[in-house]
Design a protein around this motif. Structure first.
Motif, PDB file in Angstrom:
ATOM      1  N   LEU A  41     -39.952 -35.654 -13.712  1.00 34.16           N
ATOM      2  CA  LEU A  41     -40.302 -36.439 -12.535  1.00 34.16           C
ATOM      3  C   LEU A  41     -40.175 -35.592 -11.271  1.00 34.16           C
ATOM      4  CD1 LEU A  41     -41.021 -39.074 -11.100  1.00 34.16           C
ATOM      5  CD2 LEU A  41     -38.592 -39.714 -11.219  1.00 34.16           C
ATOM      6  N   ILE A  42     -39.117 -34.809 -11.193  1.00 38.75           N
ATOM      7  CA  ILE A  42     -38.931 -33.924 -10.048  1.00 38.75           C
ATOM      8  C   ILE A  42     -40.077 -32.910  -9.970  1.00 38.75           C
ATOM      9  CG2 ILE A  42     -37.400 -32.255  -8.957  1.00 38.75           C
ATOM     10  CD1 ILE A  42     -36.405 -35.190  -9.029  1.00 38.75           C
ATOM     11  N   ARG A  43     -40.522 -32.414 -11.125  1.00 38.46           N
ATOM     12  CA  ARG A  43     -41.643 -31.460 -11.119  1.00 38.46           C
ATOM     13  C   ARG A  43     -42.924 -32.122 -10.631  1.00 38.46           C
ATOM     14  NH1 ARG A  43     -39.131 -29.716 -15.989  1.00 38.46           N
ATOM     15  NH2 ARG A  43     -40.579 -30.930 -17.261  1.00 38.46           N
ATOM     16  N   ASP A  44     -43.169 -33.352 -11.051  1.00 40.82           N
ATOM     17  CA  ASP A  44     -44.354 -34.064 -10.553  1.00 40.82           C
ATOM     18  C   ASP A  44     -44.316 -34.189  -9.038  1.00 40.82           C
ATOM     19  OD1 ASP A  44     -45.542 -34.381 -13.011  1.00 40.82           O
ATOM     20  OD2 ASP A  44     -45.235 -36.553 -13.139  1.00 40.82           O
ATOM     21  N   LEU A  45     -43.173 -34.589  -8.509  1.00 39.68           N
ATOM     22  CA  LEU A  45     -43.051 -34.757  -7.058  1.00 39.68           C
ATOM     23  C   LEU A  45     -43.174 -33.424  -6.322  1.00 39.68           C
ATOM     24  CD1 LEU A  45     -40.186 -37.369  -7.100  1.00 39.68           C
ATOM     25  CD2 LEU A  45     -42.494 -37.767  -6.233  1.00 39.68           C
ATOM     26  N   ALA A  46     -42.620 -32.367  -6.936  1.00 35.85           N
ATOM     27  CA  ALA A  46     -42.731 -31.046  -6.309  1.00 35.85           C
ATOM     28  C   ALA A  46     -44.181 -30.591  -6.239  1.00 35.85           C
ATOM     29  CB  ALA A  46     -41.884 -30.034  -7.076  1.00 35.85           C
ATOM     30  N   ARG A  47     -44.946 -30.862  -7.287  1.00 37.79           N
ATOM     31  CA  ARG A  47     -46.357 -30.481  -7.276  1.00 37.79           C
ATOM     32  C   ARG A  47     -47.130 -31.298  -6.238  1.00 37.79           C
ATOM     33  NH1 ARG A  47     -50.332 -27.340  -6.575  1.00 37.79           N
ATOM     34  NH2 ARG A  47     -52.300 -28.031  -7.510  1.00 37.79           N
ATOM     35  N   ILE A  48     -46.834 -32.577  -6.130  1.00 37.12           N
ATOM     36  CA  ILE A  48     -47.485 -33.400  -5.112  1.00 37.12           C
ATOM     37  C   ILE A  48     -47.156 -32.878  -3.719  1.00 37.12           C
ATOM     38  CG2 ILE A  48     -47.465 -35.697  -4.048  1.00 37.12           C
ATOM     39  CD1 ILE A  48     -47.211 -36.813  -6.935  1.00 37.12           C
ATOM     40  N   ASP A  49     -45.893 -32.546  -3.511  1.00 32.22           N
ATOM     41  CA  ASP A  49     -45.483 -31.975  -2.228  1.00 32.22           C
ATOM     42  C   ASP A  49     -46.281 -30.707  -1.932  1.00 32.22           C
ATOM     43  OD1 ASP A  49     -43.682 -30.081  -0.526  1.00 32.22           O
ATOM     44  OD2 ASP A  49     -42.735 -32.044  -0.287  1.00 32.22           O
ATOM     45  N   GLU A  50     -46.457 -29.872  -2.956  1.00 31.80           N
ATOM     46  CA  GLU A  50     -47.209 -28.627  -2.784  1.00 31.80           C
ATOM     47  C   GLU A  50     -48.653 -28.896  -2.395  1.00 31.80           C
ATOM     48  OE1 GLU A  50     -47.923 -24.506  -5.336  1.00 31.80           O
ATOM     49  OE2 GLU A  50     -47.640 -26.393  -6.412  1.00 31.80           O
ATOM     50  N   ILE A  51     -49.294 -29.841  -3.060  1.00 35.00           N
ATOM     51  CA  ILE A  51     -50.682 -30.200  -2.744  1.00 35.00           C
ATOM     52  C   ILE A  51     -50.782 -30.704  -1.312  1.00 35.00           C
ATOM     53  CG2 ILE A  51     -52.527 -31.865  -3.244  1.00 35.00           C
ATOM     54  CD1 ILE A  51     -51.576 -31.715  -6.207  1.00 35.00           C
TER      55      ILE A  51
END
Length: 227
Positions: free
Chosen positions: A125-135
């Motif tokens: 879940l943290i990885r999903d949010l980190a990728r969204i933050d990156e986008i």
């Protein structure tokens, strides 16, 4: 005029995408709302897949949110950014949201009218949010903001609108950058998003499946939904 078939505004993240896009861009449509049931086969009366959203345009039916955006863009090019690089980013980012982030979807189903304390925040879940933050940071930095692909709301913002509601519901944005947090606030303040949220909390219909999914992942600490 387009017809847009949607489900419960409290739960249906897929319905939110084209609805908020059309409303924000002032593209006329007629809303048709249908509530989830244990058997959604009745949705086949308007959707070939028995799923929502489904856009109708005369005899034409378009039953996928990304396909709806592309279909509407043929008549309304402002659905996507004007400039080629921004448009390429917007389409790529929208497609990634459309097909990815499975952990976020599974754990943090959209439920607009409640606030939830999660039992666990797994690394996926943290990885999903980190990728969204990156986008989000990439789009805001490279195309000038305040929206992801430039100065106006486009389809890519509509595709990430449900994430803003999820972050509000579950409080899972603790690792988001300042830019991403500001973008969440911007989305939540959009008039169409505020209208959707008001309608969501006014609904009295509860879907047992969505409520059971919620109970498996966390405790409700605030419930603003109409009784």
């Amino acid at each position: 005029m387009y017809g847009l078939h949607i489900a419960n505004k409290n739960y249906s993240s897929w319905s939110l995408r084209p609805w908020v896009l059309l409303r924000t861009l002032a593209i006329p449509f007629t809303e048709h709302q249908h509530f989830f049931a244990p058997d959604n086969s009745a949705f086949r009366a308007f959707s070939p897949s028995a799923l929502v959203p489904c856009l109708t345009d005369g005899a034409v039916s378009v039953w996928d949110s990304l396909a709806i955006a592309e279909y509407v863009a043929e008549d309304h090019p402002r659905v996507w950014p004007e400039h080629r690089a921004a448009r390429a980013f917007a389409r790529s980012a929208a497609a990634e949201m459309h097909s990815g982030f499975s952990t976020l979807r599974t754990i943090c189903g959209m439920n607009v009218g409640v606030r939830v304390r999660l039992f666990d925040t797994p690394p996926a879940l943290i990885r999903d949010l980190a990728r969204i933050d990156e986008i989000w940071r990439y789009g805001l930095a490279n195309f000038g903001g305040p929206y992801l692909a430039g100065g106006r709301f486009t389809a890519v913002d509509a595709f990430y609108a449900p994430v803003a509601f999820r972050i509000q519901t579950y409080g899972v944005g603790f690792d988001l950058s300042a830019e991403a947090r500001a973008y969440v606030d911007r989305l939540l303040a959009e008039p169409a998003m505020r209208d959707w949220a008001a309608a969501a909390v006014a609904e009295t219909q509860r879907d047992p499946g969505h409520e059971a999914d919620l109970a498996r992942v966390g405790d409700i600490i605030e419930d603003s939904r109409a009784k």
